[in-house]
Scaffold this active site. Structure first.
Site, PDB file in Angstrom:
ATOM      1  N   HIS A  82       0.786  -1.118  -0.126  1.00 44.73           N
ATOM      2  CA  HIS A  82       0.082   0.043  -0.040  1.00 44.73           C
ATOM      3  C   HIS A  82       0.830   1.262   0.043  1.00 44.73           C
ATOM      4  CE1 HIS A  82      -3.825   2.175   1.633  1.00 44.73           C
ATOM      5  NE2 HIS A  82      -2.879   3.142   1.223  1.00 44.73           N
ATOM      6  N   HIS A  87       1.833   5.189  -1.620  1.00 43.06           N
ATOM      7  CA  HIS A  87       1.429   6.599  -2.497  1.00 43.06           C
ATOM      8  C   HIS A  87       2.691   6.992  -3.310  1.00 43.06           C
ATOM      9  CE1 HIS A  87      -2.802   6.582  -0.819  1.00 43.06           C
ATOM     10  NE2 HIS A  87      -2.378   5.993   0.230  1.00 43.06           N
ATOM     11  N   LYS A 141      -9.099  -0.516  -5.674  1.00 48.58           N
ATOM     12  CA  LYS A 141      -9.019  -0.112  -4.545  1.00 48.58           C
ATOM     13  C   LYS A 141     -10.177   0.996  -4.511  1.00 48.58           C
ATOM     14  CE  LYS A 141      -7.569   1.865  -0.630  1.00 48.58           C
ATOM     15  NZ  LYS A 141      -6.612   2.898  -0.518  1.00 48.58           N
ATOM     16  N   HIS A 196     -10.414   1.050   1.558  1.00 47.98           N
ATOM     17  CA  HIS A 196     -10.160   1.867   2.694  1.00 47.98           C
ATOM     18  C   HIS A 196     -11.472   1.968   3.709  1.00 47.98           C
ATOM     19  CE1 HIS A 196      -8.463   5.913   4.183  1.00 47.98           C
ATOM     20  NE2 HIS A 196      -9.680   5.588   5.074  1.00 47.98           N
ATOM     21  N   HIS A 213      -4.633  -0.582   5.729  1.00 47.20           N
ATOM     22  CA  HIS A 213      -4.118  -0.094   6.779  1.00 47.20           C
ATOM     23  C   HIS A 213      -5.083   0.070   8.216  1.00 47.20           C
ATOM     24  CE1 HIS A 213      -6.899   2.799   4.992  1.00 47.20           C
ATOM     25  NE2 HIS A 213      -5.969   3.159   4.112  1.00 47.20           N
ATOM     26  N   ASP A 229       1.404   2.304   3.526  1.00 43.32           N
ATOM     27  CA  ASP A 229       0.498   3.806   3.396  1.00 43.32           C
ATOM     28  C   ASP A 229       1.377   5.085   3.409  1.00 43.32           C
ATOM     29  OD1 ASP A 229      -1.763   5.182   2.698  1.00 43.32           O
ATOM     30  OD2 ASP A 229      -2.577   5.203   4.759  1.00 43.32           O
TER      31      ASP A 229
HETATM   32  C1  NCD Z   1      -3.482   8.946   1.884  1.00 45.93           C
HETATM   33  C2  NCD Z   1      -3.045   9.966   0.896  1.00 45.93           C
HETATM   34  O1  NCD Z   1      -2.510  11.063   1.391  1.00 45.93           O
HETATM   35  O2  NCD Z   1      -3.166   9.655  -0.142  1.00 45.93           O
HETATM   36  N1  NCD Z   1      -3.638   9.635   3.289  1.00 45.93           N
HETATM   37  C3  NCD Z   1      -3.512   8.871   4.542  1.00 45.93           C
HETATM   38  O3  NCD Z   1      -3.760   9.734   5.654  1.00 45.93           O
HETATM   39  N2  NCD Z   1      -3.523   7.764   4.588  1.00 45.93           N
HETATM   40  C4  NCD Z   1      -4.841   8.370   1.508  1.00 45.93           C
HETATM   41  C5  NCD Z   1      -5.186   7.187   2.547  1.00 45.93           C
HETATM   42  O4  NCD Z   1      -4.581   5.982   2.218  1.00 45.93           O
HETATM   43  O5  NCD Z   1      -6.200   7.511   3.079  1.00 45.93           O
HETATM   44 ZN    ZN Z   2      -3.240   5.077   1.494  1.00 47.48          ZN
END
Ligand code: NCD
Ligand code: ZN
Length: 346
Positions: free
Chosen positions: A13, A15, A106, A145, A179, A251
């Site tokens: 996971h 970003h 997702k 999520h 998460h 995450d």
């Molecule tokens: C994530 C993001 O910034 O893209 N933020 C977070 O607080 N985890 C998005 C997500 O996974 O909820």
């Molecule tokens: Zn995330």
């Protein structure tokens, strides 16, 4: 000096963003991980095959893995971006066509987190049935999520009913609770054979007290928010035991410093460059370092049926001072000393 070798680490996971941010953060993961499940919450989100292919290409370019590069150089630092599509109701023809380009889809409840406005606004099983049936038949996992729009500390626990509905109506659909932050979610794992979970680094380490119990810590603010000590204990137990239905998903969610240290702080903790070192420290502290291989890679390989490229990462118990910033992004533990370092990557 204690040592630990990890094979084919996977971050299920992650970003990576786009543009300059992508160029800053992608190499920090590809250096030590064999692959990562890349989240689709771009602006606009990834909702078609062409956009997924184009984004994967931008990731490869950011990593210098473009076709023109000498193949021998590519082998040194090969990294697989396992792509995802942003959940909407899709028809079977569309899904069959996009299937080869993605590892999962997702699902975000609408508006619940960063860039999720185009997500699902009501969990009407009959409306979702054609998409989820097609995903079950094609073997495409659903990553979720799982938060309601209720009181912030209860959002994940409130969502358990949706997981139960999804898991029972679609027994052949692999559902990953992303998460997880609560004992309620941990308890769900053994209730349905088709439910799995990712756990982040930060949720194994912090509670709400660390975020807002003293001075406000914007770099620890994320969705879902860190919960109570007993929740962290439940997460730690399944992670340290490498429960076969849990896997690591950082995450890691980079935001520029001015969006974190601001009125209206963006949600997300940036952990990519410290994840393996701190996991070694944590598993070692609990006498469970032998279970880290399963948590960091083997479980994910089994759950997703993936075979990552070979990568061997050597770590040692040797202090590492975490940089204050990577580009514009402040990492977790910025400026602090952590106990373990990366020694080698083969
Ligand atoms: C994530 C993001 O910034 O893209 N933020 C977070 O607080 N985890 C998005 C997500 O996974 O909820
Ligand atoms: Zn995330």
């Amino acid at each position: 000096m204690k040592e630990c070798t990890l094979l084919m680490p996977l971050d299920m996971h992650l970003h990576l963003r786009d543009g300059v941010m992508l160029e800053t953060v992608a190499p920090l993961t590809s250096y030590t991980f064999s692959g990562a499940l890349v989240m689709p919450n771009l602006v606009p989100p990834l909702t078609c095959k062409e956009d997924v292919i184009a984004y994967k290409k931008r990731i490869s370019t950011a990593l210098g893995q473009v076709e023109e590069v000498d193949p021998e150089l590519m082998m040194d630092d090969y990294f697989e971006p396992y792509m995802t599509l942003f959940y909407q109701n899709y028809d079977v023809k569309f899904l069959a066509d996009v299937q080869d380009e993605i590892t999962a889809i997702k699902l975000y409840p609408a508006g619940i987190t960063t860039n999720s406005e185009g997500g699902v606004s009501s969990f009407d099983i009959e409306e979702m049935r054609p998409t989820l049936t097609a995903m079950s038949e094609l073997g495409i996992p659903l990553c979720v999520h799982g938060e309601s729009d209720g009181f912030v500390m209860d959002r994940e626990a409130d969502f358990m009913g949706v997981y139960e509905l999804l898991a029972s109506h679609f027994p052949d659909l692999k559902i990953i609770m992303e998460h997880i932050t609560t004992k309620a979610a941990v308890d769900m794992l053994d209730k349905y054979k088709n439910l799995y979970a990712t756990i982040t680094l930060h949720h194994l380490l912090i509670t709400l007290d660390d975020v807002a119990g003293g001075m406000m810590q914007p770099h620890l603010f994320c969705k879902p928010i860190a919960k109570r000590p007993e929740d962290r204990e439940a997460l730690l137990k399944v992670a340290l035991d490498a429960h076969p239905k849990v896997m690591f998903g950082s995450d890691s969610a980079p935001h520029p410093q001015h969006k974190k240290e601001a009125c209206g702080c963006a949600a997300g903790v940036f952990t990519a460059p410290i994840a393996l070192q701190v996991l070694c420290e944590l598993f070692d502290k609990h006498g469970k370092i032998d279970n880290l291989q399963a948590f960091i890679s083997d479980n994910a390989q089994n759950i997703y049926g993936i075979c990552p490229e070979f990568k061997e990462v050597g770590l040692v118990e040797d202090p590492f001072v975490v940089p204050e910033k990577y580009g514009e992004v402040v990492p977790m533990y910025a400026g602090e000393t952590i106990g373990w370092s990366i020694e080698s990557v083969i």
